[in-house]
Scaffold this active site. Structure first.
Site, short mmCIF file in Angstrom:
data_model
loop_
_atom_site.label_atom_id
_atom_site.label_comp_id
_atom_site.label_asym_id
_atom_site.label_seq_id
_atom_site.Cartn_x
_atom_site.Cartn_y
_atom_site.Cartn_z
N ARG A 180 -16.21 -14.13 -9.72
CA ARG A 180 -15.72 -12.75 -9.62
C ARG A 180 -16.87 -11.76 -9.46
O ARG A 180 -16.77 -10.79 -8.70
CB ARG A 180 -14.90 -12.43 -10.88
CG ARG A 180 -14.06 -11.18 -10.78
CD ARG A 180 -12.84 -11.26 -11.70
NE ARG A 180 -13.15 -11.65 -13.05
CZ ARG A 180 -13.26 -10.80 -14.07
NH1 ARG A 180 -13.10 -9.51 -13.87
NH2 ARG A 180 -13.51 -11.24 -15.27
N GLY A 198 0.78 -1.23 0.00
CA GLY A 198 0.00 0.00 0.00
C GLY A 198 0.81 1.28 0.00
O GLY A 198 0.36 2.29 0.54
N HIS A 237 -0.54 1.38 -13.25
CA HIS A 237 0.16 0.21 -13.79
C HIS A 237 1.63 0.58 -14.00
O HIS A 237 1.94 1.65 -14.54
CB HIS A 237 -0.45 -0.21 -15.13
CG HIS A 237 0.20 -1.42 -15.72
ND1 HIS A 237 0.02 -2.69 -15.21
CD2 HIS A 237 1.06 -1.55 -16.77
CE1 HIS A 237 0.73 -3.54 -15.93
NE2 HIS A 237 1.37 -2.88 -16.88
N GLU A 243 5.10 6.71 -9.67
CA GLU A 243 3.70 6.44 -9.30
C GLU A 243 3.27 7.34 -8.14
O GLU A 243 2.17 7.90 -8.15
CB GLU A 243 3.53 4.98 -8.93
CG GLU A 243 3.71 4.00 -10.07
CD GLU A 243 3.60 2.55 -9.61
OE1 GLU A 243 2.98 2.31 -8.56
OE2 GLU A 243 4.15 1.67 -10.29
N MET A 286 -4.71 -6.48 -6.77
CA MET A 286 -4.25 -7.53 -7.67
C MET A 286 -5.38 -8.44 -8.16
O MET A 286 -5.18 -9.64 -8.36
CB MET A 286 -3.16 -8.36 -6.98
CG MET A 286 -1.98 -7.54 -6.52
SD MET A 286 -1.25 -6.52 -7.83
CE MET A 286 -0.57 -7.79 -8.89
N GLU A 305 -13.13 -3.45 -19.10
CA GLU A 305 -13.24 -4.89 -18.89
C GLU A 305 -12.01 -5.67 -19.32
O GLU A 305 -11.91 -6.87 -19.06
CB GLU A 305 -14.50 -5.42 -19.59
CG GLU A 305 -15.79 -4.86 -19.02
CD GLU A 305 -17.03 -5.38 -19.73
OE1 GLU A 305 -16.94 -6.45 -20.36
OE2 GLU A 305 -18.08 -4.73 -19.64
N GLY A 306 -11.06 -5.04 -19.97
CA GLY A 306 -9.84 -5.72 -20.37
C GLY A 306 -8.78 -5.65 -19.29
O GLY A 306 -9.00 -5.11 -18.20
#
Length: 216
Positions: free
Chosen positions: A67, A14, A111, A176, A92, A144-145
């Site tokens: 899911r 985190g 990412h 990041e 994840m 959705e990918g």
């Protein structure tokens, strides 16, 4: 302007959660972190939230046959805490259409690569294996990918000749920590607009959606 409630999802240590919490805690910031949730009971991200007085919830995977049913349970927790935006900060798990329908174009992910290159797991190792000279991170809206959603912002860092996996990982992570909090502010200020596959940003003149850090 009233603060916009934001939830953070994480599965691990985190550090991005902490960066977002720290940013939102600054005086006058337009976001309020209302929840940190995780699919893992032992995620350090939950402890980080508790130390900052933020509700921290473990949503166990056990008992959910698929899911979609797990995501429905997670959505219920997020709604109970009033979240309007969701930031995946080292979460994840792939989220399902059930999840995305609950927060349309309001789920953001970080990412550790310059998408569309090196999606999925082990992105830093993929970059090293490919021999690229520049890598970085991407903040994108989730679809959705797998790491295919519209790109909001990117930050680039050099890949040095003597880099190993840990060195590159640390360098990307620093980027990041700089970029994700910027996007947090843009999101809650209503500066992100999606037109097809492209994101249009209404940014102040001194801000840009691309960052480059040449430092080792």
């Amino acid at each position: 302007m009233s603060e916009v409630p934001v939830a953070l999802l994480a599965s691990g240590s985190g550090s991005n959660v902490q960066a977002l919490i720290n940013a939102a805690a600054l005086p006058g910031h337009p976001a309020r972190i209302v929840l940190v949730a995780s699919d893992r009971r032992d995620a350090l991200a939950l402890e980080r939230a508790r130390r900052c007085g933020i509700p921290a919830v473990h949503v166990p995977r056990r008992g959910h046959p698929d899911r979609a049913s797990y995501d429905a349970a997670m959505v219920e927790v997020l709604r109970q805490h009033g979240a309007e935006w969701v930031f995946l900060a080292g979460y994840m798990r792939l989220v399902s259409p059930t999840f995305l329908a609950a927060f349309p174009q309001r789920v953001l992910n970080v990412h550790p690569a310059l998408l569309p290159c090196f999606p999925g797991l082990d992105a830093q190792q993929q970059a090293l294996d490919a021999g690229v000279r520049v890598s970085g991170c991407t903040i994108h809206l989730v679809d959705e990918g797998t790491d295919t959603g519209p790109i909001v912002a990117q930050g680039a860092v050099p890949v040095l000749p003597d880099d190993d996996l840990e060195a590159l990982r640390r360098r990307i992570l620093r980027m990041e920590h700089e970029l994700f909090p910027r996007v947090l502010r843009w999101a809650v200020e209503g500066r992100i607009r999606v037109e097809g596959r492209r994101v249009q940003l209404d940014l102040p003149p001194d801000e840009t959606a691309f960052r480059y850090d040449p430092r080792a």
